[in-house]
Motif scaffolding. Structure first.
Motif, short mmCIF file in Angstrom:
data_model
loop_
_atom_site.label_atom_id
_atom_site.label_comp_id
_atom_site.label_asym_id
_atom_site.label_seq_id
_atom_site.Cartn_x
_atom_site.Cartn_y
_atom_site.Cartn_z
N TYR A 170 18.53 24.03 -27.37
CA TYR A 170 17.19 24.48 -26.95
C TYR A 170 16.35 24.83 -28.18
O TYR A 170 16.81 25.57 -29.06
CB TYR A 170 17.32 25.69 -26.03
N SER A 183 13.93 26.45 -30.89
CA SER A 183 13.52 27.81 -31.18
C SER A 183 12.68 27.83 -32.46
O SER A 183 12.39 26.78 -33.04
CB SER A 183 14.75 28.72 -31.34
N ASP A 184 12.30 29.02 -32.89
CA ASP A 184 11.38 29.15 -34.03
C ASP A 184 11.93 28.57 -35.32
O ASP A 184 11.16 28.26 -36.24
CB ASP A 184 11.04 30.63 -34.26
N PRO A 192 3.35 21.87 -29.66
CA PRO A 192 3.68 23.31 -29.69
C PRO A 192 5.13 23.52 -29.26
O PRO A 192 5.68 22.75 -28.47
CB PRO A 192 2.70 23.91 -28.67
N LEU A 193 5.73 24.57 -29.79
CA LEU A 193 7.14 24.85 -29.49
C LEU A 193 7.36 25.02 -27.98
O LEU A 193 8.37 24.55 -27.45
CB LEU A 193 7.59 26.11 -30.23
N THR A 194 6.42 25.66 -27.30
CA THR A 194 6.58 25.87 -25.86
C THR A 194 6.59 24.54 -25.10
O THR A 194 7.34 24.36 -24.15
CB THR A 194 5.45 26.77 -25.30
N THR A 195 5.77 23.61 -25.55
CA THR A 195 5.72 22.29 -24.92
C THR A 195 7.00 21.53 -25.19
O THR A 195 7.55 20.85 -24.31
CB THR A 195 4.51 21.48 -25.43
N ALA A 242 9.88 22.88 -25.76
CA ALA A 242 10.93 23.53 -24.97
C ALA A 242 10.90 23.02 -23.53
O ALA A 242 11.96 22.79 -22.91
CB ALA A 242 10.74 25.04 -25.00
N GLU A 243 9.70 22.82 -23.00
CA GLU A 243 9.58 22.27 -21.64
C GLU A 243 10.12 20.85 -21.58
O GLU A 243 10.79 20.46 -20.62
CB GLU A 243 8.12 22.29 -21.20
N THR A 288 13.88 20.92 -21.59
CA THR A 288 14.39 21.29 -20.26
C THR A 288 14.36 20.09 -19.31
O THR A 288 15.32 19.84 -18.58
CB THR A 288 13.57 22.46 -19.69
#
Length: 200
Positions: free
Chosen positions: A20, A22-23, A49-52, A54-55, A58
Motif C-alpha cells: 500500500y 505511503s509517504d 496525488p498519493l491519495t489517488t 492509494a485508491e 485498492t
C-alpha cells in the motif's frame, strides 16, 4: 535459478512498491530507479496525488481486485487443497526467515518479495521456479493493455525472476480450465433446501 544478493534486495524493494503506497514512496522508487520499468513507473505516477494512487492500489489489488495479488490463487484457484498447502508452507518459510506477513495472507506477492533476502537460497529458487514466475506472469497479463502503472512494477519483478516458461503457462491454463469447469458444475447442480424449508 539461484538469485544473487543484489537481486534479492531488488525483490525486497519491489515488494515495497507492491505494498500500500505511503509517504515514503519517492524513497522506495529512488532505490530502484535503475531497475527496468521503474523509471517509467515513476513517470507514470509523477502527477498522481498519493491519495489517488492509494485508491488505484485498492482497486487493483484489494477490493474486488482487477489483479489478484495472491500467488496461490493463480496457481491453484481459490478453493484448493494445494492452495492451502502452499500457504501453510509459506507461513513456515516466513516464520523461519524471521519475517511477518504484515496482516496479509502469506502468499501475497508483496509479502513474498520482501522476505526474499532472508530465505534460504535453494528455498527461494524453488519458490521462483514453481510458483512466483508463473503467478507474476498471470498478474501481468491481468493488467496488460491497461494504463495501470502497477503493470510496470510487475514487469520489473519479471525482469528479476525471469519470464514465464511454456510449462508455467501450461500450468496456468490448466488451472483456469479447472476453475471454469468447477464453476459450470456448480451452476448445473440443483439448489439445496434451505434450513427450515424442507419438504414435510
Amino acid at each position: 535459478m539461484l538469485l544473487s544478493d543484489h537481486d534479492k534486495q531488488v525483490l525486497y524493494r519491489l515488494g515495497g512498491l507492491l505494498s500500500y503506497p505511503s509517504d515514503d514512496l519517492p524513497d522506495r522508487i529512488a532505490h530502484l530507479i535503475d531497475v527496468p520499468y521503474i523509471f517509467d513507473f515513476k513517470a507514470a505516477i509523477s502527477t498522481t496525488p498519493l491519495t489517488t494512487l492509494a485508491e488505484l492500489y485498492t482497486r487493483t489489488f484489494d477490493v474486488m481486485p482487477v489483479c489478484i495479488p495472491y500467488v496461490s490463487v493463480h496457481l491453484f484457484g481459490e478453493e484448493s487443497f494445494h492452495r492451502a498447502r502452499l500457504m501453510a508452507g509459506m507461513r513456515g518459510t516466513l516464520h523461519h526467515a524471521g519475517c511477518t506477513s504484515e496482516g496479509e495472507l502469506p502468499d501475497h506477492i508483496a509479502v513474498i518479495l520482501k522476505a526474499a533476502p532472508k530465505m534460504k537460497p535453494e528455498e527461494l529458487a524453488d519458490l521462483v521456479e514453481y510458483a512466483l514466475r508463473g503467478a507474476v506472469h498471470a498478474m501481468t497479463v491481468a493488467l496488460e493493455g491497461t494504463t495501470n502503472p502497477y503493470e510496470l512494477v510487475l514487469k520489473a519483478v519479471q525482469s528479476v525472476v525471469g519470464a514465464a516458461t511454456e510449462r508455467d503457462i501450461e500450468r496456468l491454463d490448466a488451472t483456469r480450465k479447472a476453475i471454469k469447469s468447477a464453476g459450470e458444475e456448480r451452476a448445473k447442480a440443483p439448489p439445496t433446501n434451505q434450513p427450515g424449508c424442507g419438504v414435510l
